[in-house]
Design an enzyme around this catalytic site. Structure first.
Site, PDB file in Angstrom:
ATOM      1  N   ALA A 160      -3.673   3.463  -2.652  1.00 47.83           N
ATOM      2  CA  ALA A 160      -2.722   4.391  -2.042  1.00 47.83           C
ATOM      3  C   ALA A 160      -1.586   3.580  -1.473  1.00 47.83           C
ATOM      4  CB  ALA A 160      -3.405   5.196  -0.936  1.00 47.83           C
ATOM      5  N   LYS A 161      -0.431   4.176  -1.391  1.00 44.81           N
ATOM      6  CA  LYS A 161       0.727   3.499  -0.788  1.00 44.81           C
ATOM      7  C   LYS A 161       0.391   3.205   0.670  1.00 44.81           C
ATOM      8  CE  LYS A 161       3.649   3.856  -4.212  1.00 44.81           C
ATOM      9  NZ  LYS A 161       4.105   2.714  -4.940  1.00 44.81           N
ATOM     10  N   SER A 162       0.587   1.990   1.087  1.00 46.45           N
ATOM     11  CA  SER A 162       0.222   1.591   2.456  1.00 46.45           C
ATOM     12  C   SER A 162       1.070   2.315   3.508  1.00 46.45           C
ATOM     13  CB  SER A 162       0.341   0.085   2.631  1.00 46.45           C
ATOM     14  OG  SER A 162       1.663  -0.330   2.389  1.00 46.45           O
ATOM     15  N   VAL A 163       2.248   2.762   3.128  1.00 43.55           N
ATOM     16  CA  VAL A 163       3.078   3.469   4.107  1.00 43.55           C
ATOM     17  C   VAL A 163       2.629   4.906   4.336  1.00 43.55           C
ATOM     18  CG1 VAL A 163       5.145   2.059   3.721  1.00 43.55           C
ATOM     19  CG2 VAL A 163       4.781   4.117   2.349  1.00 43.55           C
ATOM     20  N   THR A 164       1.729   5.424   3.481  1.00 39.48           N
ATOM     21  CA  THR A 164       1.269   6.791   3.648  1.00 39.48           C
ATOM     22  C   THR A 164      -0.152   6.870   4.193  1.00 39.48           C
ATOM     23  OG1 THR A 164       0.456   6.920   1.369  1.00 39.48           O
ATOM     24  CG2 THR A 164       2.734   7.605   1.765  1.00 39.48           C
TER      25      THR A 164
END
Length: 166
Positions: A160-164
């Site tokens: 998963a995108k680390s920013v989300t």
């Protein structure tokens, strides 16, 4: 950068061979070490091949025990102040039947490609910007290996995108 992107067809050919590997080691010295780690990470993330990036100078402190005829070793070796040392490490791998994929400029390949499994020709570049250029084939190698294996490079499993995600 355009010249580095221009090796895409050659990278595809190597990736088809790399897609059959279960493990891959990436080696880099100095500024190439982070690129080796990046190449290994991308290969692991999107092709699901176990890959590790190591500093070439640490080869004899563990990774050399893994070398055999089944494990491809990607050597990032621009013709820089550490080139001769990188070649020495590469020769240690080949002395143990390791399959070396050497990335270097034409002069580097002329000097050191004897006995390698495969090569990718990079443009000659100043030492300072070599890491930027060598990141390109490292990432292309991961992408084309994933495609050759039939994995979804755009949506790798379990990531998963680390920013989300907190």
């Amino acid at each position: 950068m355009s010249q580095a992107l221009g090796i895409d067809t050659a990278v595809q050919k190597v990736a088809r061979k790399l897609a059959t590997a279960q493990d891959v080691i990436f080696l880099g010295r100095g500024a190439m070490y982070p690129i080796a780690m990046e190449g290994a990470l991308k290969l692991k993330e999107i092709s699901y091949i176990h890959a590790e990036g190591y500093p070439s100078g640490e080869l004899k402190h563990g990774p050399i025990a893994l070398i055999d005829k089944k494990i491809p070793v990607v050597v990032l070796a621009p013709m820089d102040s550490l080139f001769e040392k990188s070649v020495s490490n590469m020769q240690e791998v080949m002395a143990r039947s390791g399959k070396v994929l050497l990335l270097s400029c034409q002069n580097g390949l002329n000097a050191a490609s004897d006995g390698t499994w495969s090569t990718l020709t990079m443009p000659a570049t100043p030492e300072l910007i070599a890491p930027i250029l060598y990141a390109i084939p490292a990432q292309l190698l991961a992408y084309h290996t994933a495609v050759a294996k039939g994995t979804d490079a755009d949506q790798p499993r379990n990531l998963a995108k680390s920013v989300t995600v907190e």
